[in-house]
Design a protein around this motif. Structure first.
Motif, short mmCIF file in Angstrom:
data_model
loop_
_atom_site.label_atom_id
_atom_site.label_comp_id
_atom_site.label_asym_id
_atom_site.label_seq_id
_atom_site.Cartn_x
_atom_site.Cartn_y
_atom_site.Cartn_z
N GLU A 36 0.83 -1.21 0.00
CA GLU A 36 0.00 0.00 0.00
C GLU A 36 0.87 1.25 0.00
O GLU A 36 0.63 2.18 -0.76
CB GLU A 36 -0.92 0.02 1.22
CG GLU A 36 -1.95 -1.06 1.26
CD GLU A 36 -2.94 -0.98 0.13
OE1 GLU A 36 -3.23 0.14 -0.36
OE2 GLU A 36 -3.43 -2.04 -0.28
N HIS A 37 1.86 1.27 0.86
CA HIS A 37 2.73 2.44 0.99
C HIS A 37 3.48 2.69 -0.31
O HIS A 37 3.50 3.80 -0.83
CB HIS A 37 3.71 2.22 2.14
CG HIS A 37 4.70 3.30 2.33
ND1 HIS A 37 4.37 4.54 2.83
CD2 HIS A 37 6.02 3.35 2.06
CE1 HIS A 37 5.45 5.29 2.87
NE2 HIS A 37 6.46 4.59 2.41
N LYS A 38 4.11 1.66 -0.86
CA LYS A 38 4.89 1.82 -2.09
C LYS A 38 3.99 2.04 -3.30
O LYS A 38 4.30 2.84 -4.17
CB LYS A 38 5.79 0.60 -2.30
CG LYS A 38 6.88 0.50 -1.25
CD LYS A 38 7.81 -0.65 -1.52
CE LYS A 38 9.10 -0.05 -2.01
NZ LYS A 38 10.19 -1.00 -2.12
N GLY A 39 2.88 1.33 -3.35
CA GLY A 39 1.96 1.47 -4.48
C GLY A 39 1.30 2.83 -4.51
O GLY A 39 1.16 3.43 -5.58
N ALA A 40 0.91 3.32 -3.35
CA ALA A 40 0.27 4.63 -3.29
C ALA A 40 1.27 5.71 -3.68
O ALA A 40 0.93 6.65 -4.41
CB ALA A 40 -0.27 4.90 -1.89
N ALA A 41 2.52 5.56 -3.24
CA ALA A 41 3.55 6.54 -3.61
C ALA A 41 3.79 6.53 -5.11
O ALA A 41 3.91 7.57 -5.75
CB ALA A 41 4.85 6.25 -2.86
N LYS A 42 3.83 5.33 -5.69
CA LYS A 42 4.07 5.21 -7.13
C LYS A 42 2.88 5.75 -7.93
O LYS A 42 3.06 6.43 -8.93
CB LYS A 42 4.33 3.76 -7.49
CG LYS A 42 4.70 3.55 -8.93
CD LYS A 42 5.04 2.10 -9.20
CE LYS A 42 5.41 1.92 -10.66
NZ LYS A 42 5.74 0.55 -10.97
N SER A 43 1.66 5.44 -7.48
CA SER A 43 0.48 5.85 -8.25
C SER A 43 0.23 7.35 -8.18
O SER A 43 -0.42 7.92 -9.05
CB SER A 43 -0.77 5.09 -7.79
OG SER A 43 -1.18 5.53 -6.52
N THR A 44 0.75 8.03 -7.14
CA THR A 44 0.53 9.47 -7.01
C THR A 44 1.73 10.28 -7.49
O THR A 44 1.66 11.50 -7.52
CB THR A 44 0.19 9.87 -5.57
OG1 THR A 44 1.26 9.44 -4.71
CG2 THR A 44 -1.12 9.25 -5.12
#
Length: 163
Positions: A36-44
């Motif tokens: 969640e942390h890495k994916g959210a950072a990547k998606s934003t």
């Protein structure tokens, strides 16, 4: 269901995952938080603040979680060995060292630093699971600290409440 995607994937590996020292549900939940942390950072990345498009259903919760820097001063597992020596004479020092050894051992198994893994945070069980991001020891410790410092610990499907 209380089972995360990564807990189900770990269970699916059978005996290969049984070598982990932490429960599969806690590791699965820790991996979910890391994703969640890495994916959210990547998606934003590259979007203006407040832009729509969460990584997943859990992204709003993941955004409220403290980063690893918030843990470094308060949890002895993050301290240097010299800082941990302040606990000498206390049973806490042995407990902290044992917890750190278990985290390091589980990370080595997960990230492929033992056996046939690549040793770059993408091999081992993470590679077998198809985890979408490389994971550092610090990130793994962060995910596990979030799980073990809250009442969100996983449920391996044993004990009370099953039926």
């Amino acid at each position: 269901s209380k089972e995360t995607t990564w807990f189900k994937a770990l269970k699916g590996l059978g005996s290969a995952a049984s070598v982990l020292r932490h429960s599969l549900s806690d590791v699965g939940l820790g991996l979910q938080l890391i994703e969640e942390h890495k994916g959210a950072a990547k998606s934003t990345a590259g979007r203006s603040e407040g832009a729509a498009g969460d990584y997943s259903f859990f992204t709003p919760y993941a955004r409220t979680l403290p980063g690893s820097l918030d843990f470094e001063g308060s949890l002895p597992a993050w301290w240097t060995e010299e800082e941990r020596e302040a606990l000498a004479g206390s049973p806490l020092l042995h407990t902290v060292r044992a917890q750190l050894a278990a985290l390091e051992e589980d990370y080595a198994t997960l990230a492929g630093h033992v056996g046939a893994g690549k040793g770059d945070g993408t091999g081992g069980l993470l590679g077998a699971l198809g985890f979408p991001f490389p994971v550092s020891l610090r990130e793994f410790m962060w995910g596990m600290a979030l799980v073990t410092s809250r009442t969100i610990g996983g449920d391996d499907g044993e004990g009370e409440g099953e039926g």
